[in-house]
Write a protein that holds these residues in place. Structure first.
Motif, PDB file in Angstrom:
ATOM      1  N   THR A 172      -3.572   1.796   1.959  1.00 37.07           N
ATOM      2  CA  THR A 172      -3.211   2.829   0.780  1.00 37.07           C
ATOM      3  C   THR A 172      -3.754   4.512   0.756  1.00 37.07           C
ATOM      4  O   THR A 172      -2.978   5.177   0.896  1.00 37.07           O
ATOM      5  CB  THR A 172      -3.558   2.390  -0.902  1.00 37.07           C
ATOM      6  N   SER A 178       0.353   4.440  -2.370  1.00 34.68           N
ATOM      7  CA  SER A 178       0.328   5.662  -1.887  1.00 34.68           C
ATOM      8  C   SER A 178       1.163   6.593  -2.424  1.00 34.68           C
ATOM      9  O   SER A 178       0.615   7.863  -2.776  1.00 34.68           O
ATOM     10  CB  SER A 178       0.500   5.948  -0.324  1.00 34.68           C
ATOM     11  N   VAL A 195      -1.525   2.251  -9.807  1.00 34.06           N
ATOM     12  CA  VAL A 195      -2.221   2.046  -8.622  1.00 34.06           C
ATOM     13  C   VAL A 195      -3.223   0.847  -8.786  1.00 34.06           C
ATOM     14  O   VAL A 195      -3.381  -0.012  -7.890  1.00 34.06           O
ATOM     15  CB  VAL A 195      -2.878   3.288  -8.117  1.00 34.06           C
ATOM     16  N   PRO A 248       0.767  -1.322  -0.003  1.00 34.09           N
ATOM     17  CA  PRO A 248      -0.082   0.070  -0.050  1.00 34.09           C
ATOM     18  C   PRO A 248       0.872   1.191  -0.193  1.00 34.09           C
ATOM     19  O   PRO A 248       0.560   2.265  -0.560  1.00 34.09           O
ATOM     20  CB  PRO A 248      -0.920  -0.269   1.359  1.00 34.09           C
TER      21      PRO A 248
END
Length: 503
Positions: free
Chosen positions: A348, A107, A303, A103
């Motif tokens: 995230t 991020s 992502v 995550p």
């Protein structure tokens, strides 16, 4: 035992998944960070150093992924290699750390996406950026709430957008390229005898390998890869080589348009949106706006693919009884891991908000802090333990089917270990005040305590009997016995052939 998944992802889709994750927002936001770490345009050598580390480490992934193609990637490799002495400890610790570092990688993608959005929306407030980033994550989770074959189609479409966006930046940069800017290295730029050089090199290598992370994404989908013995190694190697070429062209091209000093000035667009600055200086504001939109889509794709692969990690472990049972649940209609996807998406979001509100008050850029933390957490349980797993498995399971065997073994393993140790050993010096080594050790230690509690509840080693189950070797032998029986039925001359395969 059935994995619960179907093998529908081919070579092109697997390579696209890897490349979309590798070339997300990374190169668009890290070029200024690398120039700062190295103190000039000589940072271009980092793309080569990062590619070499990715290649030798990728050969580790290739052998393990081809021979142990299960859902979860590293989890499967550590489970098979270390259960002989430590039981379920190593796979549990990997999933524990993966629930943080995967995550954190995602991020950084969301943070970079919002950062480039600022070029199109100059008046955007911090709160508006927060809301937009969280909304993007929610949309990604919704898009992943479907069958994997649909996801594969979406991924290929996003991969095309990624190629267009990076291609546009490269093409634009070379239409107004100035060699005097790209190769104006400061005096004493390369001084291997000076300690500061190696601190900068280690900091740069951390950023460089971060930009290449993602060559292993398809490995997390091992149970969904068609013909994994052939597809997995090729997808890893093809994606690394392709991204290396793209990165080198982009780095040199950008440095040939934008003065590297501007990348270090927070008041300049080049310090936050360097690709947009390149397009604005070469093709004008309209072209810059258009390509910035494509970069936002590219960041979104990275992502998207990262959460796609990462959500499978805790599922595989929980399904095998090596992590919290709630993560073993698949969606009844669409067959994806529900809790893993939601948990990864939630962490995230926390990492994204942490970077904006905690990291922004530090002397270091938020992305640099996140990159240092995630790589340090990754090194101990994923990178180094997985490198050791190749040797352990060769000794423990010499007859395991290996469709791909590492070239020049064990040299790539040794080189990969040295590279990761350099990154880890210099982490604190390269990031004073952040303490990534201490944070990583604390997280792993906390995972060890969690394992003791969990293993006590589950009644497994060290509180239960030792369990050794060589699932992949047995599976291969069962397939071989089936082929022998089929051949014997088809040819009476093989009637006396034994069911057990030779070797």
């Amino acid at each position: 035992m059935s994995s619960g998944f179907t093998r529908r992802i081919g070579l092109f889709q697997a390579t696209a998944i890897n490349m979309s994750q590798m070339c997300g927002i990374g190169p668009f936001v890290t070029i200024p960070l690398m120039v700062a770490a190295f103190g000039g345009p000589q940072a271009v050598i980092g793309w080569i150093a990062g590619a070499l580390l990715a290649l030798v480490d990728g050969l580790v992934w290739a052998e393990l992924g081809a021979s142990l193609p299960g859902a979860g990637g590293t989890y499967v490799y550590l489970r098979e290699a270390f259960r002989y002495r430590t039981g379920r400890l190593m796979p549990f610790l990997f999933v524990w750390t993966a629930m943080l570092f995967i995550p954190l990688i995602m991020s950084t993608g969301v943070q970079g996406l919002v950062q480039y959005l600022g070029y199109l929306w100059p008046g955007m407030t911090t709160l508006q950026g927060d809301v937009f980033g969280v909304a993007v994550l929610a949309l990604i989770v919704v898009l992943l709430w479907r069958r994997v074959e649909s996801v594969g189609t979406i991924t290929v479409a996003m991969w095309v957008v990624m190629i267009i966006s990076v291609g546009s930046v490269i093409l634009a940069s070379f239409t107004d390229f100035h060699a005097s800017l790209a190769f104006s290295w400061p005096a004493h730029a390369i001084e291997p005898t000076h300690g500061r050089f190696w601190i900068g090199f280690a900091a740069g290598l951390t950023i460089w390998i971060y930009d290449y992370l993602g060559y292993n994404t398809a490995s997390y989908l091992g149970a969904e890869i068609r013909d994994p013995g052939r597809v997995m190694p090729r997808a890893i190697i093809f994606s690394i080589l392709a991204i290396m070429g793209i990165y080198l062209l982009m780095q040199v091209g950008v440095l040939g348009v934008v003065d590297w000093h501007d990348m270090l000035d927070p008041d300049q667009v080049a310090s936050t949106s360097v690709a947009s600055a390149v397009l604005e200086r070469t093709w004008g504001k309209g072209a810059a706006d258009t390509v910035t939109v494509l970069i936002l889509i590219t960041a979104f794709a990275s992502v998207f693919t990262g959460l796609l692969g990462g959500s499978r990690v805790p599922y595989g472990a929980a399904r095998d009884g090596m992590f919290f049972r709630s993560f073993a649940k698949l969606h009844r209609a669409h067959g994806f891991p529900v809790v893993g996807l939601l948990a990864m998406g939630g962490v995230t979001a926390v990492g994204f908000l942490f970077a904006r509100h905690v990291g922004s008050d530090s002397a270091h850029p938020p992305l640099s802090i996140l990159i240092a933390l995630l790589t340090s957490v990754m090194v101990i349980v994923q990178a180094l333990a997985q490198i050791a797993a190749v040797t352990v498995l060769r000794k423990r399971q010499p007859d395991l089917a290996r469709p791909y065997r590492m070239v020049l073994y064990p040299l790539p393993s040794i080189l990969a270990a040295v590279g990761w140790l350099v990154i880890y050993g210099y982490a604190d010096k390269a990031n004073p005040g952040v303490h990534p080594i201490e944070w990583s050790l604390a997280w792993v230690a906390l995972g060890g305590l969690a394992y003791l509690v969990w293993s006590k509840v589950e009644g497994v080693r060290p509180f239960g009997p030792q369990e050794i189950r060589e699932e992949f070797r047995r599976q291969v032998h069962e397939e071989d016995r089936g082929e022998i029986r089929d051949a014997r039925a088809a040819d009476p001359r093989l009637a006396d052939a034994p069911d057990e395969p030779a070797g």
